[in-house]
Scaffold this active site. Structure first.
Site: not given
Length: 366
Positions: A122, A144, A186, A228, A238, A242, A246, A249, A253, A266
C-alpha cells in the site's frame, strides 16, 4: 553547485536537487528522506552498466541493504507483467513499509518503479534518480506513476509523490542526441504553456542546449522544474490547472499507441502533438499562422519531428484519442495555445470533421 526546487504539497512536500555529479552525493542526500535501511534499486541494463554497480556499492558502504532489480529498456516495459516481476523481487527481498524504492533511469523506469512503489504494501517510500533530460524536466516531478494498456498510454496508474528527486546533469552527457531532443520537447512545452520569456530564451539558446553546455542545461532544467512544481503545488491531481501540462499529449499519446510505442520517443510524439494543437488553434482563430510557424521552427531547432507520417490513418488516431484518459463526458479535450507564447487554454473539440482535416494537414510542414 546544487540548486533545489521544492514541490510544495504541505506535509508531502519534497525537494528536487539539480546539479552536476549529484549521484556521488546520494548516500548523504538519502539521509534527508526518512527511509529505512533497505533499498530496492530499479533500473535498466543500459543505465545499470553506467551507474548501477557503483551506486549499489556506495549505498552498501553507507549501511544500506540494496536489492538491484533490472527491467527491460523501452516503453514496452511499462506493463502489468513487469510490475508483477517487481512484486516478486520485493517479496523475495522481504521489503517492509520503510524500505525505499529508487528509480534510476528515464521516464519508463520512473513510471514503472513508481507504480510498483505506490501499490506494494500500500505504498513504499519512493525516490526518483532521473538520468534523461525528459525525466529530469517532466516525468520524475509531480507524482504521476503508471503503466500502459495496449490501447492507451499511462491509463493504469496513480498519483504518488516521491520523497526526493535528484537530477544529476552529468548523466545527460552519456545520452545520444535523439534522447536529448526528446527531452527538449517537454522543455519547449513549458515555455508555450506558462512562460513566454523562457520560450524566447529557448529560441536564443537552443544551440547551447544541443551542445549540452552545463550552464544552459542548468537553466533549462531548473526553469522547467520550477514551472511544473508550481503547477503541481496548485493542482496535484489534475482537477483544473495541471491539465495544461498535457499540451501536445492528446495527439502525441494517440500517435504512440497506434505505433505500438515502438516508433517514436515520447518527446517526438509530443512535438508532433504540439503542432497538431497549434494547427487546431489556428483553425479556431486562437493563434495566427506566423506564431504556429515560430513554434514549428523551435521544435525543428531541437531536432524534433513536426509532421505526421503519411502511413498513419487519421481514423485510427482519432479512435486512439477517444480512449485517452483525459476524455471528459465523451468529449475530446485539447490544450491549445492562446496569447502565444506563455498561455494555453483547455478546449473541448466536438467537430471531429475539423479535427480530421487538421490531422490530414499535419502531414505537411506549415
Amino acid at each position: 553547485m546544487r540548486t533545489t526546487v521544492t514541490v510544495d504539497l504541505g506535509p508531502r512536500s519534497y525537494p528536487i536537487h539539480i546539479g552536476q555529479h549529484l549521484l556521488a552525493e546520494l548516500p548523504e542526500l538519502l539521509q534527508q528522506a526518512d527511509i529505512g535501511r533497505q533499498i530496492m534499486l530499479v533500473t535498466n541494463p543500459n543505465v545499470d552498466a553506467l551507474y548501477g554497480q557503483n551506486l549499489a556499492s556506495a549505498l552498501t558502504q553507507a549501511g544500506y541493504k540494496v536489492t538491484r532489480t533490472l527491467v527491460p529498456d523501452g516503453e514496452q516495459a511499462k506493463t502489468l507483467e513487469q510490475a508483477a516481476a517487481l512484486y516478486d523481487a520485493a517479496f523475495a527481498a522481504r521489503l517492509d513499509r520503510r524500505s525505499a524504492v529508487l528509480a534510476l533511469g528515464g521516464g519508463v523506469v520512473g513510471d514503472l518503479a513508481g507504480f510498483f512503489a505506490a501499490t506494494y504494501l500500500r505504498g513504499l517510500p519512493f525516490i526518483q534518480l532521473p538520468t534523461t533530460l525528459l525525466a529530469q524536466v517532466d516525468s520524475s516531478v509531480g507524482g504521476k506513476v503508471a503503466i500502459n494498456h495496449p490501447g492507451a498510454k499511462n491509463i493504469i496508474g496513480a498519483f504518488y509523490q516521491p520523497r526526493l528527486v535528484i537530477a544529476d546533469l552529468a548523466t545527460l552527457t552519456t545520452l545520444p542526441k535523439r534522447e536529448i531532443s526528446t527531452g527538449l520537447a517537454e522543455v519547449i512545452k513549458y515555455g508555450v504553456i506558462a512562460d513566454g520569456e523562457f520560450f524566447v530564451w529557448l529560441e536564443e539558446n537552443m544551440s547551447r542546449l544541443g551542445r549540452l553546455e552545463p550552464a544552459a542545461l542548468a537553466v533549462a532544467v531548473e526553469k522547467s522544474c520550477r514551472i511544473k512544481a508550481q503547477v503541481v503545488g496548485r493542482d496535484e491531481r489534475e482537477q483544473s490547472l495541471r491539465a495544461i501540462l498535457n499540451f501536445g499529449h492528446t495527439a502525441g499519446h494517440a500517435l504512440e499507441a497506434v505505433t505500438d510505442y515502438a516508433v517514436y520517443r515520447h518527446g517526438e510524439a509530443v512535438a508532433i502533438g504540439m503542432m497538431v494543437a497549434a494547427r487546431l488553434a489556428v483553425a479556431l482563430g486562437m493563434m495566427d499562422l506566423p506564431q504556429a510557424r515560430r513554434l514549428q521552427h523551435l521544435l525543428q531547432m531541437a531536432g524534433l519531428p513536426v509532421t505526421l507520417p503519411e502511413g498513419i490513418a487519421v481514423d485510427s488516431l482519432i479512435t486512439a484519442m477517444q480512449h485517452d484518459k483525459k476524455i471528459i463526458s465523451g468529449r475530446l479535450t485539447f490544450v491549445l495555445p492562446a496569447s502565444f507564447p506563455g498561455h494555453v487554454v483547455l478546449q473541448h473539440i466536438t467537430d471531429i470533421a475539423l479535427l480530421a482535416d487538421v490531422l490530414r494537414a499535419s502531414r505537411y510542414e506549415l
